[in-house]
Design a protein around this motif. Structure first.
Motif, PDB file in Angstrom:
ATOM      1  N   GLU A 132       4.742   4.667 -11.088  1.00  0.00           N
ATOM      2  CA  GLU A 132       5.230   3.301 -10.910  1.00  0.00           C
ATOM      3  C   GLU A 132       6.447   2.987 -11.781  1.00  0.00           C
ATOM      4  OE1 GLU A 132       1.843   2.981 -13.922  1.00  0.00           O
ATOM      5  OE2 GLU A 132       2.283   4.153 -12.143  1.00  0.00           O
ATOM      6  N   ASN A 155       1.737   0.411  -4.657  1.00  0.00           N
ATOM      7  CA  ASN A 155       0.364   0.883  -4.871  1.00  0.00           C
ATOM      8  C   ASN A 155       0.281   2.406  -4.817  1.00  0.00           C
ATOM      9  OD1 ASN A 155      -0.278  -1.807  -5.000  1.00  0.00           O
ATOM     10  ND2 ASN A 155      -1.546  -1.839  -3.175  1.00  0.00           N
ATOM     11  N   ASN A 156       1.034   3.018  -3.917  1.00  0.00           N
ATOM     12  CA  ASN A 156       1.040   4.476  -3.825  1.00  0.00           C
ATOM     13  C   ASN A 156       1.679   5.091  -5.069  1.00  0.00           C
ATOM     14  OD1 ASN A 156       0.467   6.890  -2.332  1.00  0.00           O
ATOM     15  ND2 ASN A 156       2.663   7.091  -2.031  1.00  0.00           N
ATOM     16  N   ALA A 157       2.757   4.494  -5.562  1.00  0.00           N
ATOM     17  CA  ALA A 157       3.386   4.978  -6.789  1.00  0.00           C
ATOM     18  C   ALA A 157       2.402   4.868  -7.955  1.00  0.00           C
ATOM     19  CB  ALA A 157       4.659   4.190  -7.081  1.00  0.00           C
ATOM     20  N   TYR A 158       1.689   3.757  -8.039  1.00  0.00           N
ATOM     21  CA  TYR A 158       0.699   3.562  -9.103  1.00  0.00           C
ATOM     22  C   TYR A 158      -0.402   4.619  -9.024  1.00  0.00           C
ATOM     23  CZ  TYR A 158      -2.789   1.331 -12.057  1.00  0.00           C
ATOM     24  OH  TYR A 158      -3.722   1.077 -13.040  1.00  0.00           O
ATOM     25  N   LEU A 159      -0.866   4.891  -7.831  1.00  0.00           N
ATOM     26  CA  LEU A 159      -1.923   5.885  -7.635  1.00  0.00           C
ATOM     27  C   LEU A 159      -1.517   7.247  -8.197  1.00  0.00           C
ATOM     28  CD1 LEU A 159      -4.650   6.644  -6.206  1.00  0.00           C
ATOM     29  CD2 LEU A 159      -3.263   7.235  -4.231  1.00  0.00           C
ATOM     30  N   HIS A 160      -0.241   7.568  -8.094  1.00  0.00           N
ATOM     31  CA  HIS A 160       0.266   8.861  -8.565  1.00  0.00           C
ATOM     32  C   HIS A 160       0.905   8.767  -9.951  1.00  0.00           C
ATOM     33  CE1 HIS A 160      -0.552  10.897  -4.802  1.00  0.00           C
ATOM     34  NE2 HIS A 160      -0.174   9.782  -4.202  1.00  0.00           N
ATOM     35  N   GLY A 185       8.502   2.950  -6.264  1.00  0.00           N
ATOM     36  CA  GLY A 185       7.507   2.018  -5.739  1.00  0.00           C
ATOM     37  C   GLY A 185       8.012   0.602  -5.556  1.00  0.00           C
ATOM     38  N   LEU A 221       0.825  -1.206   0.000  1.00  0.00           N
ATOM     39  CA  LEU A 221       0.000   0.000   0.000  1.00  0.00           C
ATOM     40  C   LEU A 221       0.859   1.256   0.000  1.00  0.00           C
ATOM     41  CD1 LEU A 221      -2.900   1.216   0.300  1.00  0.00           C
ATOM     42  CD2 LEU A 221      -2.477   1.191   2.746  1.00  0.00           C
ATOM     43  N   TYR A 222       1.926   1.257   0.802  1.00  0.00           N
ATOM     44  CA  TYR A 222       2.773   2.442   0.924  1.00  0.00           C
ATOM     45  C   TYR A 222       3.889   2.498  -0.108  1.00  0.00           C
ATOM     46  CZ  TYR A 222       0.461   3.877   5.164  1.00  0.00           C
ATOM     47  OH  TYR A 222      -0.483   4.307   6.059  1.00  0.00           O
ATOM     48  N   THR A 223       4.065   1.460  -0.917  1.00  0.00           N
ATOM     49  CA  THR A 223       5.149   1.455  -1.895  1.00  0.00           C
ATOM     50  C   THR A 223       4.585   1.437  -3.312  1.00  0.00           C
ATOM     51  OG1 THR A 223       5.376  -0.962  -1.665  1.00  0.00           O
ATOM     52  CG2 THR A 223       6.844   0.425  -0.324  1.00  0.00           C
TER      53      THR A 223
END
Length: 70
Positions: free
Chosen positions: A34, A26-31, A38, A22-24
């Protein structure tokens, strides 16, 4: 967790691996980052933490006592 330290809905809790993702990645993907960060891969930015224990395999109660070394 509740203020008492009890877990309110344990069936909805994330596993430790899910929390790391979630903090790696997935967070990079969200922004939409990736490709740059991430995950640990050649050519990507590195942001890391080194602890004195293994977060994924230590007893749950030991997580709060882990020390950050780097």
């Amino acid at each position: 967790k509740l203020e008492t330290g009890a877990v309110h809905r344990p069936e909805e809790a994330l596993t430790r691996e899910e929390a790391v993702r979630l903090y790696t990645i997935n967070n990079a993907y969200l922004h939409h980052e990736e490709r740059e960060k991430g995950s640990l891969e050649v050519g990507k930015l590195a942001d890391l933490v080194v602890t004195d224990g293994d977060y994924l395999t230590c007893p749950v109660d030991a997580v709060r006592d882990m020390r950050v070394l780097l």
